[in-house]
Design an enzyme around this catalytic site. Structure first.
Site, PDB file in Angstrom:
ATOM      1  N   THR A  38       0.829  -1.213   0.000  1.00 54.13           N
ATOM      2  CA  THR A  38       0.000   0.000   0.000  1.00 54.13           C
ATOM      3  C   THR A  38       0.859   1.257   0.000  1.00 54.13           C
ATOM      4  O   THR A  38       0.392   2.321  -0.395  1.00 54.13           O
ATOM      5  CB  THR A  38      -0.904   0.035   1.256  1.00 54.13           C
ATOM      6  OG1 THR A  38      -0.118  -0.354   2.384  1.00 54.13           O
ATOM      7  CG2 THR A  38      -2.083  -0.898   1.120  1.00 54.13           C
ATOM      8  N   LEU A 127      12.761  -8.756   6.001  1.00 52.02           N
ATOM      9  CA  LEU A 127      12.738  -8.000   7.257  1.00 52.02           C
ATOM     10  C   LEU A 127      13.524  -6.686   7.129  1.00 52.02           C
ATOM     11  O   LEU A 127      13.959  -6.104   8.110  1.00 52.02           O
ATOM     12  CB  LEU A 127      13.277  -8.856   8.412  1.00 52.02           C
ATOM     13  CG  LEU A 127      12.479 -10.135   8.705  1.00 52.02           C
ATOM     14  CD1 LEU A 127      13.152 -10.955   9.804  1.00 52.02           C
ATOM     15  CD2 LEU A 127      11.038  -9.826   9.103  1.00 52.02           C
ATOM     16  N   ASP A 174       9.880   0.888   4.681  1.00 50.77           N
ATOM     17  CA  ASP A 174      10.990   0.246   5.391  1.00 50.77           C
ATOM     18  C   ASP A 174      11.965   1.262   5.981  1.00 50.77           C
ATOM     19  O   ASP A 174      12.392   1.154   7.130  1.00 50.77           O
ATOM     20  CB  ASP A 174      11.745  -0.707   4.444  1.00 50.77           C
ATOM     21  CG  ASP A 174      10.821  -1.712   3.793  1.00 50.77           C
ATOM     22  OD1 ASP A 174       9.690  -1.865   4.289  1.00 50.77           O
ATOM     23  OD2 ASP A 174      11.224  -2.326   2.802  1.00 50.77           O
TER      24      ASP A 174
END
Ligand code: GLA
Length: 391
Positions: A38, A127, A174
């Site tokens: 998104t 991650l 991120d």
């Protein structure tokens, strides 16, 4: 937290002391609780910084060279601040070069430095180890020179490094969470206005658990770019149909989508449905967390995974298996893939007293079907990039 003294010892053995400013810094990886794919649609995300990080130590040099040693991979690279060209080998160095390139382009003056870093964020596991490397580099290079780059500016700078130098068209999530993460909070980020609200996740009775499928995300770049293009096509379509300006899928409501979906090519319609419904799920999820309604939040995580699997098609058999195994385990409220997809990790929300049973179920079930031993990490939300104290 990693052992700083040990890392300093290695630093001192490796580099001659220049007598100039030195320091230690860290930046965390992230898990996204909900709001996947998104961010580049101007939408909403809810990531948290995790208790896995990259630590970097640095000291200024008297010249314009950067000598950097990657402790984990035992490799060293030297580059000049005046000659920044992406490498084909040792591509990890491109994250550092891209960052110093963008810092300089933003008008800050940098100086050469000796650097060493060590990561405990698994690579290519979704991650955000690359965002953490960008952010810790930016913080180190700026702080050693006493340049004050604000966290949000730093996040944007690092994203530009990834877009322009590394060549990955990622969104802002991120880098944002790696710079601005908060202890015991997830961040509800509006990727259009760039505002955020910290959402408490104290987790007394609940635990976030990450499961690493150990499937590496090989398709991720090409498929990621394809999804971005499909979203762009959907935006163009809705711009023709609707009277209000549609800058991104963020601007399309579910009702508008339903009215016109049949006129869209089937694949594009499914991609748009994921993004539009995911934005609703993030907002509903934030409301659920505000009310400490963890079971409602868990249900939204499960819906998010289904949508990523069926409509956005960025999951894979191993991630689906991890989610299915988790949901069969008592005490699990929600489970979904996290990050770009095609491998990497799932994020799970469970009652604390079921942690051991959960681990057992996942380890046995996953190994039995895939032959792979998954990694499992427990984590609470932690703080973003920071200066570490040197003793
Ligand atoms: C990657 C990108 C992010 C975001 C996620 C998917 O992690 O770097 O910007 O788009 O995928 O939500």
């Amino acid at each position: 937290m990693q052992d700083l003294n040990k890392l300093w010892k290695i630093f001192k053995n490796k580099f001659t002391d220049t007598g100039l400013t030195k320091g230690a810094f860290s930046a965390p990886g992230r898990a996204n609780l909900i709001g996947e794919h998104t961010d580049y649609n101007d939408g909403f995300v809810l990531p948290m910084a995790i208790e896995k990080e990259i630590v970097m130590l640095g000291q200024l040099r008297n010249d314009r060279k950067v000598r950097v040693f990657d402790f984990g991979y035992n490799t060293e690279i030297v580059f000049s601040l005046d000659k920044l060209i992406p490498l084909r080998k040792n591509t990890w160095a491109n994250y550092l070069m891209g960052v110093v390139d963008e810092i300089q382009k933003a008008g800050y003056v940098l100086q050469g430095a000796n650097l060493i870093f060590r990561s405990n964020i698994p690579r290519k596991a979704g991650l955000s180890s690359s965002a953490a490397l960008e952010v810790v580099t930016a913080l180190t290079m700026a702080k050693l020179k006493s340049s004050d780059i604000k966290p949000l500016e730093m996040a944007y700078l690092c994203r530009r490094a990834e877009n322009n130098f590394v060549g990955v068209a990622c969104g802002i999530m991120d880098q944002y969470i790696s710079c601005l993460g908060q202890k015991n909070h997830a961040l509800f980020i509006d990727c259009r206005s760039n505002n955020y609200e910290p959402i408490p996740f104290k987790g007394h009775n609940y635990q976030i658990v990450i499961c690493n499928s150990k499937i590496q995300r090989s398709l991720v770049n090409s498929e990621y770019n394809k999804r971005r293009e499909e979203c762009r096509i959907a935006v163009e379509f809705f711009n023709h149909k609707l009277t209000s300006e549609i800058r991104a899928l963020r601007d399309v409501t579910i009702e508008e989508f339903k009215k016109y979906q049949r006129q869209l090519p089937e694949t594009i319609a499914r991609r748009a449905r994921h993004v539009i419904s995911e934005n609703y799920r993030v907002q509903a999820g934030v409301q659920a967390l505000r009310e400490e309604n963890f079971s409602a939040f868990g249900k939204l995580m499960v819906e998010s995974h289904r949508s990523l699997k069926n409509d956005y098609e960025v999951s894979c058999a191993e991630l689906d298996l991890l989610v299915d195994l988790a949901l069969k385990q008592e005490g699990v409220l929600g489970a979904r893939m996290t990050g770009a997809g095609f491998g990497g990790c799932t994020v799970n929300l469970l009652r604390r007293e079921y942690i051991d049973a959960f681990e057992k179920t996942i380890r046995q079930g996953y190994k039995k079907i895939t032959g792979i031993n998954p990694d499992i990490y427990l984590t609470l939300p932690t703080e973003g990039a920071k200066v570490l104290e040197l003793r």
